[in-house]
Scaffold this active site. Structure first.
Site, PDB file in Angstrom:
ATOM      1  N   CYS A  73     -37.502   6.636  32.225  1.00  0.00           N
ATOM      2  CA  CYS A  73     -36.056   6.018  32.099  1.00  0.00           C
ATOM      3  C   CYS A  73     -36.174   4.823  33.063  1.00  0.00           C
ATOM      4  CB  CYS A  73     -34.798   6.942  32.300  1.00  0.00           C
ATOM      5  SG  CYS A  73     -33.259   6.146  32.389  1.00  0.00           S
ATOM      6  N   LYS A 114     -27.386 -13.242  -7.811  1.00  0.00           N
ATOM      7  CA  LYS A 114     -28.325 -12.165  -7.661  1.00  0.00           C
ATOM      8  C   LYS A 114     -28.094 -11.418  -6.649  1.00  0.00           C
ATOM      9  CE  LYS A 114     -33.378 -10.826  -8.501  1.00  0.00           C
ATOM     10  NZ  LYS A 114     -32.875  -9.537  -7.607  1.00  0.00           N
ATOM     11  N   GLU A 158     -24.341  -4.546 -10.906  1.00  0.00           N
ATOM     12  CA  GLU A 158     -25.016  -4.267  -9.716  1.00  0.00           C
ATOM     13  C   GLU A 158     -23.915  -3.612  -8.825  1.00  0.00           C
ATOM     14  OE1 GLU A 158     -27.912  -5.203  -9.871  1.00  0.00           O
ATOM     15  OE2 GLU A 158     -28.716  -5.229  -7.873  1.00  0.00           O
ATOM     16  N   CYS A 191     -27.739   9.726  35.067  1.00  0.00           N
ATOM     17  CA  CYS A 191     -28.337   8.347  34.656  1.00  0.00           C
ATOM     18  C   CYS A 191     -27.355   7.166  34.803  1.00  0.00           C
ATOM     19  CB  CYS A 191     -29.032   8.689  33.498  1.00  0.00           C
ATOM     20  SG  CYS A 191     -29.843   7.177  32.704  1.00  0.00           S
ATOM     21  N   LYS A 216     -35.556 -16.621  -6.036  1.00  0.00           N
ATOM     22  CA  LYS A 216     -35.113 -15.792  -4.908  1.00  0.00           C
ATOM     23  C   LYS A 216     -35.159 -16.976  -3.555  1.00  0.00           C
ATOM     24  CE  LYS A 216     -36.748 -11.852  -4.519  1.00  0.00           C
ATOM     25  NZ  LYS A 216     -36.444 -10.096  -4.452  1.00  0.00           N
ATOM     26  N   CYS A 224     -33.312   9.690  27.458  1.00  0.00           N
ATOM     27  CA  CYS A 224     -33.411  10.248  28.721  1.00  0.00           C
ATOM     28  C   CYS A 224     -32.660  11.227  28.933  1.00  0.00           C
ATOM     29  CB  CYS A 224     -32.678   8.851  29.636  1.00  0.00           C
ATOM     30  SG  CYS A 224     -32.178   9.774  31.318  1.00  0.00           S
ATOM     31  N   TYR A 227     -22.474  -7.697 -15.245  1.00  0.00           N
ATOM     32  CA  TYR A 227     -23.005  -9.041 -15.634  1.00  0.00           C
ATOM     33  C   TYR A 227     -23.862  -8.890 -16.873  1.00  0.00           C
ATOM     34  CZ  TYR A 227     -26.861  -7.057 -12.806  1.00  0.00           C
ATOM     35  OH  TYR A 227     -27.877  -6.298 -12.426  1.00  0.00           O
ATOM     36  N   ARG A 254     -31.114   2.453 -12.863  1.00  0.00           N
ATOM     37  CA  ARG A 254     -32.081   2.012 -13.741  1.00  0.00           C
ATOM     38  C   ARG A 254     -33.306   2.790 -13.952  1.00  0.00           C
ATOM     39  NH1 ARG A 254     -36.196  -1.520 -12.020  1.00  0.00           N
ATOM     40  NH2 ARG A 254     -36.879  -2.673 -13.889  1.00  0.00           N
ATOM     41  N   LEU A 291     -36.272  -8.843 -14.050  1.00  0.00           N
ATOM     42  CA  LEU A 291     -36.624 -10.222 -14.195  1.00  0.00           C
ATOM     43  C   LEU A 291     -37.688 -10.902 -13.437  1.00  0.00           C
ATOM     44  CD1 LEU A 291     -32.731 -11.494 -12.965  1.00  0.00           C
ATOM     45  CD2 LEU A 291     -33.693 -11.384 -15.418  1.00  0.00           C
ATOM     46  N   GLU A 320     -26.060 -17.540 -12.115  1.00  0.00           N
ATOM     47  CA  GLU A 320     -25.126 -16.178 -11.538  1.00  0.00           C
ATOM     48  C   GLU A 320     -25.811 -16.207 -10.195  1.00  0.00           C
ATOM     49  OE1 GLU A 320     -24.721 -13.809 -15.802  1.00  0.00           O
ATOM     50  OE2 GLU A 320     -25.760 -12.908 -14.081  1.00  0.00           O
ATOM     51  N   CYS A 366     -33.084   5.573  35.902  1.00  0.00           N
ATOM     52  CA  CYS A 366     -33.291   6.725  36.623  1.00  0.00           C
ATOM     53  C   CYS A 366     -34.477   7.501  36.940  1.00  0.00           C
ATOM     54  CB  CYS A 366     -31.872   7.721  36.377  1.00  0.00           C
ATOM     55  SG  CYS A 366     -32.475   8.527  34.745  1.00  0.00           S
ATOM     56  N   ASP A 400       0.693  -1.241   0.000  1.00  0.00           N
ATOM     57  CA  ASP A 400      -0.049  -0.102   0.001  1.00  0.00           C
ATOM     58  C   ASP A 400       0.926   1.201   0.109  1.00  0.00           C
ATOM     59  OD1 ASP A 400      -2.004  -1.682   0.120  1.00  0.00           O
ATOM     60  OD2 ASP A 400      -2.857  -0.823   2.155  1.00  0.00           O
ATOM     61  N   PHE A 414       2.177   1.956  -3.570  1.00  0.00           N
ATOM     62  CA  PHE A 414       1.152   2.312  -4.282  1.00  0.00           C
ATOM     63  C   PHE A 414       0.733   4.101  -3.932  1.00  0.00           C
ATOM     64  CE2 PHE A 414      -3.370   3.367  -4.987  1.00  0.00           C
ATOM     65  CZ  PHE A 414      -3.443   2.768  -6.213  1.00  0.00           C
ATOM     66  N   ASP A 415       0.875   4.094  -2.649  1.00  0.00           N
ATOM     67  CA  ASP A 415       0.572   5.489  -2.597  1.00  0.00           C
ATOM     68  C   ASP A 415       1.538   6.660  -2.979  1.00  0.00           C
ATOM     69  OD1 ASP A 415      -1.750   4.849  -1.085  1.00  0.00           O
ATOM     70  OD2 ASP A 415      -0.856   5.214   0.864  1.00  0.00           O
ATOM     71  N   ASP A 463     -27.495  -8.246  -4.258  1.00  0.00           N
ATOM     72  CA  ASP A 463     -28.330  -7.349  -3.895  1.00  0.00           C
ATOM     73  C   ASP A 463     -28.042  -5.829  -3.679  1.00  0.00           C
ATOM     74  OD1 ASP A 463     -31.013  -6.803  -2.547  1.00  0.00           O
ATOM     75  OD2 ASP A 463     -30.425  -7.573  -0.631  1.00  0.00           O
TER      76      ASP A 463
HETATM   77  S1  IVH Z   1     -29.777  -9.631 -15.166  1.00  0.00           S
HETATM   78  C1  IVH Z   1     -32.956  -8.285 -18.402  1.00  0.00           C
HETATM   79  N1  IVH Z   1     -28.364 -10.579 -13.629  1.00  0.00           N
HETATM   80  O1  IVH Z   1     -31.915  -8.078 -10.225  1.00  0.00           O
HETATM   81  C2  IVH Z   1     -32.226  -8.567 -17.022  1.00  0.00           C
HETATM   82  N2  IVH Z   1     -29.807  -9.074 -12.745  1.00  0.00           N
HETATM   83  O2  IVH Z   1     -34.928  -7.683 -11.230  1.00  0.00           O
HETATM   84  C3  IVH Z   1     -31.349  -7.711 -16.458  1.00  0.00           C
HETATM   85  N3  IVH Z   1     -29.624  -8.067 -10.532  1.00  0.00           N
HETATM   86  O3  IVH Z   1     -32.414  -4.914 -11.635  1.00  0.00           O
HETATM   87  C4  IVH Z   1     -31.155  -8.136 -15.259  1.00  0.00           C
HETATM   88  N4  IVH Z   1     -27.905  -9.801  -9.947  1.00  0.00           N
HETATM   89  O4  IVH Z   1     -30.510  -5.204 -10.521  1.00  0.00           O
HETATM   90  C5  IVH Z   1     -29.393  -9.648 -13.666  1.00  0.00           C
HETATM   91  N5  IVH Z   1     -26.747 -11.598 -12.072  1.00  0.00           N
HETATM   92  C6  IVH Z   1     -27.661 -10.632 -12.226  1.00  0.00           C
HETATM   93  C7  IVH Z   1     -28.392  -9.889 -11.287  1.00  0.00           C
HETATM   94  C8  IVH Z   1     -29.340  -9.024 -11.630  1.00  0.00           C
HETATM   95  C9  IVH Z   1     -28.951  -8.535  -9.454  1.00  0.00           C
HETATM   96  C10 IVH Z   1     -30.759  -7.068 -10.088  1.00  0.00           C
HETATM   97  C11 IVH Z   1     -30.738  -6.350 -11.303  1.00  0.00           C
HETATM   98  C12 IVH Z   1     -32.089  -6.060 -11.492  1.00  0.00           C
HETATM   99  C13 IVH Z   1     -32.982  -6.952 -10.751  1.00  0.00           C
HETATM  100  C14 IVH Z   1     -33.883  -7.955 -11.567  1.00  0.00           C
END
Ligand code: IVH
Length: 669
Positions: free
Chosen positions: A409, A115, A172, A433, A315, A427, A224, A136, A84, A113, A412, A34, A37-38, A117
């Site tokens: 409280c 999903k 994402e 307290c 899901k 409080c 993705y 989006r 989706l 893949e 106290c 690091d 790098f800095d 979050d």
């Molecule tokens: S594909 C047309 N792949 O899930 C398909 N989406 O409702 C486009 N998400 O808004 C999405 N991981 O934000 C895809 N491996 C993945 C994903 C992914 C998370 C989210 C994405 C999208 C929502 C789908």
């Protein structure tokens, strides 16, 4: 260095830094330390200051943020950003796959893949450079968050290899769990409301106006999907693989984040594996996504109104159990904040026995319409403490009783208050307290505050119980004999505590200020206040206007600081601490003044008598502020030799005073 060499060097350094950034953030395989790098980054920053005409827009130095977005412009998507269709049922995945087999010609290959979050993002690259990043939104148009996205280290500003000249990549943006927990710990320390979960935090962060704060929050990404015309790619898996070669952080097969399969068994295998393993990931996922690999087959399957037929999300069910709410207890924090906690009949959840759940505040109890004796649903989310998500009202009977939030409280008995615009009850008895008193002492001795060797929460409890300490000032009246008397306290440990307290008298003012535990005054704010006002007395007498004029100090902090000093007990406490010998002013370096107070400087070029850093230090120790680029807010430019002509031109066109090295020195004669 002449112009030609400077340009070459800037390009070379940028390339090298980009390479190391990629190795560190994307490949997880740092090649240099690091520190090294800095050094490289600092070298590039210095060269860019000296030769601003060669500091290009996509320089890796831009990653630290700093640009402000006043308004996020709404922009249309070139390709609609669809969502989706999703399901929680394996049956429906089987049905989906059967349907596709009937609708398609030839064998089908699927890509499975994770999903992620987080927040979906679409990023356009033109001629290999990041040109625009859009959220989006409603799927047809989103918000332009380019400035903020550019601070995310795993998103390349400039591509490498054989990339298409104009395309969009989607993926994402999320906040890794470690960054989320770190951020919440910091917020807890400065008494700010905690963030609920990583997804909302990522989404809120992406919409912040100050990109510097975004840069500090360590967002991450997985990309993705590649979109464009005439891409010369046949399928989804290939597109992800190629995107990885262009420099993006993409899921790779090695850790099973992505997998190519050709049967329903392969799909189910992937689902079962991640349902079991997802808790081990350093970020949150809420399911898996299954996509048809081949683009031609995708095209012929087409779309429904909202989503593609060729993809589906499975899901994961969040594990939820039902148990009885036996009682509610109320915890009092260091700042007096009251947190209701649910005491539950013990139940197994996600491999652990759960007996308690957080209820956050009175609004939450009201929203759930909780009765003691109710059967409640409990879930474990991204947070460590489980939460109650609902009530099984069909099981409610006459033995249950409506929850009336406490008015006094529990420690106290002081009447609780709820300040306007806040969700938490407090409080207000912050001087007497007990948990607040003990909490304040624990905060005071903490590592980032006074860091007192040998003293921990347990000893504070013992000292408090014996009536030896009630406030932080009492710590400095403790004697060896008093401490050694405590249960299980050896001579050596007692000595450590006494010498730790003695050593803490040298802790610098900014940390003492943080240690006092003034609401909203975290480490950074304490530093800013100490640096600006220099002494505790100056802070005490500062007006509201003077306080909010300090960088990053807003109304909320200013009010809290003023309230702190309006309380006579606090002023008396500080007097005792001053008498004990603690640091309540910044030790000025020799020759310091306030002469340059409120003035901002840009120092550029090479100097004869001093180095650039020495000049900057003189500016700071005389109250001035160093900034890196010239703007209408700059007061002075200190111009050394070789300062770039573009910079000089900009400074004179804005009417900024330009000082030579000699003129700058004369300011202090
Ligand atoms: S594909 C047309 N792949 O899930 C398909 N989406 O409702 C486009 N998400 O808004 C999405 N991981 O934000 C895809 N491996 C993945 C994903 C992914 C998370 C989210 C994405 C999208 C929502 C789908």
């Amino acid at each position: 260095m002449n112009n030609f060499n400077a340009k070459e060097e800037i390009l070379k350094l940028s390339e090298e830094i980009n390479k190391h950034n990629h190795l560190y953030y994307v490949e997880n395989m740092p090649f240099i330390s690091d520190y090294d790098f800095d050094l490289l980054l600092k070298k590039l920053q210095d060269l860019e200051i000296q030769f601003p005409e060669f500091a290009f827009e996509y320089s890796p130095t831009k990653r630290v943020g700093g640009d402000i977005t006043k308004k996020f412009e709404t922009v249309g998507h070139r390709f609609p950003m669809l969502s989706l269709s999703n399901t929680y049922s394996e049956e429906e995945i089987i049905e989906w796959e059967n349907r596709l087999k009937k609708l398609s010609e030839g064998d089908l290959e699927y890509v499975c893949e994770l999903k992620y979050d987080g927040v979906a993002i679409g990023i356009r690259y033109e001629n290999g450079f990041l040109s625009r990043a859009v959220t989006r939104g409603d799927g047809t148009q989103g918000e332009d968050v380019t400035t903020n996205v550019k601070t995310i280290k795993t998103i390349p500003l400039q591509l490498k290899g054989d990339f298409p000249l104009d395309f969009e990549i989607r993926g994402e943006i999320f906040m890794p769990l470690e960054s989320f927990q770190k951020l919440n710990t910091e917020r807890e320390e400065s008494d700010e409301a905690l963030f609920a979960n990583p997804r909302n935090t990522a989404s809120g962060t992406l919409k912040m106006k100050d990109s510097k704060v975004v840069a500090e929050r360590s967002l991450d990404s997985y990309l993705y999907g590649v979109y464009g015309n005439d891409l010369a790619i046949d399928g989804h898996f290939e597109s992800v693989d190629k995107a990885g070669k262009w420099g993006f952080k993409v899921p790779v097969s090695k850790n099973r984040f992505i997998e190519k399969v050709n049967s329903i068994d392969g799909i189910m295998n992937f689902i079962h594996y991640w349902d079991k393993e997802r808790n081990k990931l350093p970020f949150e996922i809420d399911g898996v996504v299954i996509k048809v690999n081949n683009y031609a087959q995708q095209k012929s399957l087409g779309f429904t109104a909202k989503s593609p037929r060729w993809a589906i999300a499975y899901k994961f069910k969040t594990e939820r159990v039902e148990t009885k709410l036996e009682s509610i207890s109320y915890q009092v924090g260091r700042t007096g904040a009251i947190t209701p906690v649910a005491n539950l009949e013990a139940v197994q959840l996600g491999g652990t026995t759960v007996k308690r759940a957080s209820l956050y505040n009175s609004d939450q109890i009201e929203k759930l319409n909780l009765h003691v004796g109710d059967y409640v649903y409990v879930e474990k989310g991204g947070e460590i403490i489980p939460k109650i998500v609902g009530v099984n009202t069909s099981k409610r009977d006459a033995s249950t009783s409506f929850v009336n939030f406490i008015g006094n409280c529990p420690e106290c008995n002081t009447t609780l208050v709820r300040r306007e615009g806040e969700v938490q009850h407090y409080c207000p008895n912050d001087t007497f307290c007990p948990p607040q008193m003990k909490g304040k002492i624990e905060h005071f001795i903490g590592r980032k505050a006074m860091n007192i060797d040998g003293l921990g929460a347990e000893t504070v409890d013992l000292l408090y119980a014996k009536g030896l300490i009630k406030t932080i000032a009492d710590l400095y009246d403790l004697t060896f004999d008093q401490v050694v008397e405590l249960d299980r306290m050896a001579d050596k440990s007692a000595n450590n505590i006494i010498s730790g307290l003695e050593a803490s008298k040298k802790v610098p003012f900014e940390r003492v200020l943080f240690a006092l535990g003034i609401r909203f005054v975290g480490e950074t704010v304490a530093k800013k206040l100490a640096k600006h006002f220099k002494t505790i007395e100056n802070i005490k007498i500062a007006s509201f206007e003077e306080l909010i004029n300090v960088d990053e100090i807003g109304d909320k902090i200013a009010v809290s600081v003023q309230n702190y000093f309006l309380n006579e007990d606090n002023c008396f406490l500080i007097e005792r601490l001053i008498k004990a010998g603690l640091q309540f002013e910044i030790k000025e370096k020799e020759g310091s003044t306030n002469k340059l107070e409120g003035k901002s400087f840009v120092v550029s070029g090479v100097f004869n008598t001093f180095s650039r850093d020495e000049i900057k230090e003189v500016i700071e120790s005389n109250g001035g502020k160093n900034v890196s680029s010239i703007s209408s807010k700059t007061d002075f430019v200190v111009a050394g030799e070789n300062m770039g002509p573009a910079k000089l031109k900009k400074a004179s066109s804005l009417g900024i005073t330009i000082l030579s090295e000699d003129e700058f020195i004369q300011l202090f004669n």
